[in-house]
Design a protein around this motif. Sequence first.
Motif, short mmCIF file in Angstrom:
data_model
loop_
_atom_site.label_atom_id
_atom_site.label_comp_id
_atom_site.label_asym_id
_atom_site.label_seq_id
_atom_site.Cartn_x
_atom_site.Cartn_y
_atom_site.Cartn_z
N SER A 164 0.70 -1.22 0.13
CA SER A 164 0.18 0.04 -0.01
C SER A 164 0.92 1.23 0.12
CB SER A 164 -0.92 -0.04 1.17
OG SER A 164 -1.55 1.26 1.35
N ARG A 214 2.48 1.51 -3.34
CA ARG A 214 1.52 1.91 -4.48
C ARG A 214 1.17 3.22 -4.38
NH1 ARG A 214 -0.96 -2.79 -3.74
NH2 ARG A 214 -2.07 -1.92 -2.04
N THR A 215 0.72 3.79 -3.13
CA THR A 215 0.01 5.15 -3.11
C THR A 215 1.30 6.18 -2.92
OG1 THR A 215 0.17 4.81 -0.67
CG2 THR A 215 -1.83 4.27 -1.93
#
Length: 141
Positions: A77, A80-81
């Motif tokens: 996460s 990815r972000t």
Amino acid sequence: MASELEPQPLTPSFEAPPLSLELDGPRVSLRPFGAADADALFAISHPADHEARERHWRFMPYGPFESADALRELYLSNNRTRPAHMLALVVFDKVSQSLAGVVHFMNVVPANRVLELGGIWYGDAFKRTHVNTEATRLSSG
């Protein structure tokens, strides 16, 4: 000459390192965290002894994790972000042919050739070895 004395902004412009980043040294390599890394990292960071596990995560802003899946989701996460200033990298020890831990590149300012190393942790077997010294050297370019 006057332009050199002009005030500079106090807030630097952070830039995320590329996800393709790989750094390779004689005994250690660094690369972005991948889903397949979670099981090995969970195993080395969650010893069976409860006190040892708590001691490992004491000064980290996250962890210990309930499972390898929880560790996987957090790191995937984050990568990815990607807050514009952070990238989680796994540290691979070539001597033992195994993952040794994690280091984060944070607050990256390419114009100033600056980055902060943080969120660093290693499994107990890799503490006080060549791993952190070489990972830090690779990070400094």
